[in-house]
Design an enzyme around this catalytic site. Structure first.
Site, PDB file in Angstrom:
ATOM      1  CB  ILE A 242      -0.979  -0.017   1.183  1.00  7.84           C
ATOM      2  CG1 ILE A 242      -2.037  -1.107   0.949  1.00  7.84           C
ATOM      3  CG2 ILE A 242      -1.648   1.335   1.367  1.00  7.84           C
ATOM      4  CD1 ILE A 242      -3.011  -1.296   2.084  1.00  7.84           C
TER       5      ILE A 242
ATOM      6  CG  ASP B 208       8.777  -1.864   6.831  1.00  2.69           C
ATOM      7  OD1 ASP B 208       9.332  -2.789   7.469  1.00  2.69           O
ATOM      8  OD2 ASP B 208       7.735  -2.036   6.181  1.00  2.69           O
TER       9      ASP B 208
ATOM     10  CB  ALA C 266      -3.365   0.536   8.964  1.00  7.97           C
ATOM     11  NE  ARG C 267      -6.844  -5.119  11.068  1.00 12.72           N
ATOM     12  CZ  ARG C 267      -7.169  -5.285   9.804  1.00 12.72           C
ATOM     13  NH1 ARG C 267      -7.416  -4.230   9.049  1.00 12.72           N
ATOM     14  NH2 ARG C 267      -7.231  -6.496   9.280  1.00 12.72           N
TER      15      ARG C 267
ATOM     16  CG  ASP D  44     -11.355   4.252   6.733  1.00 16.15           C
ATOM     17  OD1 ASP D  44     -12.409   4.875   6.471  1.00 16.15           O
ATOM     18  OD2 ASP D  44     -11.178   3.056   6.438  1.00 16.15           O
TER      19      ASP D  44
ATOM     20  CD  GLU E 207     -13.250  -0.130  12.818  1.00 16.93           C
ATOM     21  OE1 GLU E 207     -13.624  -1.078  12.080  1.00 16.93           O
ATOM     22  OE2 GLU E 207     -12.294   0.580  12.551  1.00 16.93           O
TER      23      GLU E 207
ATOM     24  CG  HIS F 240     -13.196  -0.189   8.524  1.00 12.10           C
ATOM     25  ND1 HIS F 240     -12.830  -0.977   9.593  1.00 12.10           N
ATOM     26  CD2 HIS F 240     -12.457  -0.632   7.466  1.00 12.10           C
ATOM     27  CE1 HIS F 240     -11.929  -1.868   9.207  1.00 12.10           C
ATOM     28  NE2 HIS F 240     -11.691  -1.666   7.915  1.00 12.10           N
TER      29      HIS F 240
END
Length: 346
Positions: free
Chosen positions: A166, A185, A245-246, A270, A275, A293
């Site tokens: 992504i 990363d 993402a999360r 998002d 949720e 989301h």
């Protein structure tokens, strides 16, 4: 030999095609809402395959240990942290995901959130609908918008937490707006990032240099609440945090405190930890944008999200390896139980 495929949730939307799809290849299909773990076990105990939407129905070790015949658990998402992949491997059960199915949608959505922060799109829309328009004759209107976080994008720094598929697809879109891009990363080679014109940096540098910081990493116990009080204290006061993402990456109370105190300018998210949210204090702040989301969605991605798990199940039932195994350590025990497999004919 007769096979059974199960779906422990409502058979609607794209999944409504499953009964006919599996009937066409001589496979029985059963799907129903399973509110509890016991319901999942009852449905799946004798199934040869499961298709699961992990955020709605997690598959823990206790469920996996109840499965007598299962060969594959096919997830409908990129993330698979809601499935106990280690327990599945111990029982010779393959687990698959759908990598890359919504890359274009998520990267488009990320850019939309960056632009919404930069140009104050949500605030301006709210102002106009409340009767405002432009700056008006009062210079204090201008001062309201000359504050941290607004300004032209060109020359600003976009930091990426995680540099997988992504993030890499986001790079050319972000570069089109003139953003400098850095990424953190530890599993990526600096040369790979440099090849895309991205500088690989450490965690501290990511926090201190990013004007916009976007999360695109794999969620794990190690990355839970990595964006916490210390991280927000280190970030630029004018920084905007983007999360598609999360929810678990962010300590939401710490973010709320940072946004209220001004140590972080804005957040555009998002996803949330819980949720849908019954009540979340973050959503009461004017410098928070939340899109519920939705980043993954388009008609095209939604169809692919449900088609690909069914493809994986079909491959396994005809004696082929699936294409997106996330627990390859399961292969040896799988072969011991069910015999050799062929490479997939995609």
């Amino acid at each position: 030999m007769s096979y059974l495929v199960v779906l422990p949730m409502a058979v609607v939307h794209e999944a409504a095609k499953y009964p006919q799809r599996f009937a066409d290849i001589g496979v029985e299909f059963a799907g129903r809402v399973c509110p509890t773990e016991a319901d999942v076990i009852e449905l799946a105990r004798d199934a040869d395959a499961m298709i699961v939407e992990g955020s709605q129905r997690p598959i823990p070790r206790s469920v996996i240990e109840s499965l007598s015949k299962c060969r594959i658990i096919a997830g409908t998402q990129i993330g698979f942290d809601s499935i106990d992949t280690a327990a599945a491997a111990e029982h010779g059960i393959l687990v698959t995901n759908v990598p890359g199915y919504c890359v274009e949608e998520v990267t488009d959505h990320t850019m939309a959130l960056i632009l919404a922060c930069s140009r104050r799109v949500v605030e301006l829309n709210r102002s106009v609908k409340a009767g405002g328009w432009g700056f008006g004759p009062n210079s204090s209107d201008i001062k309201e918008f000359i504050r941290p976080g607004i300004g032209r994008l060109r020359g600003r720094t976009l930091g990426l937490f995680g540099f997988g598929a992504i993030s890499r697809a986001l790079v050319p879109k972000a570069k089109g707006f003139g953003l400098r891009i850095i990424a953190c990363d530890p599993f990526v080679d600096a040369a790979a990032a440099a090849g895309l014109g991205v500088e690989l940096v450490d965690w501290h540098t990511l926090l201190t240099q990013s004007d916009y910081l976007s999360i695109h990493a794999a969620f794990s116990p190690e990355t839970r609440h990595v964006f916490n009080e210390d991280a927000f204290r280190t970030m630029k006061p004018a920084a905007c945090l983007i999360n598609t993402a999360r929810g678990g990456f962010i300590d939401e109370q710490a973010l709320r405190d940072a946004l209220k105190s001004g140590s972080v300018a804005m957040a555009a998210i998002d996803v949330l930890t819980t949720e849908p949210p019954a009540e979340n204090p973050l959503l009461s702040l004017n410098n928070v944008i939340c899109t519920g989301h939705y980043a993954f969605f388009s008609p095209e991605s939604f169809a692919e999200q449900w088609r690909r798990p069914a493809d994986e199940v079909s491959r396994v039932l005809r004696g082929e390896w699936p294409t997106a195994i996330v627990n390859p350590q399961a292969k040896e025990k799988f072969v011991q139980r069910w015999g050799p497999m062929k490479d997939a004919s995609v």
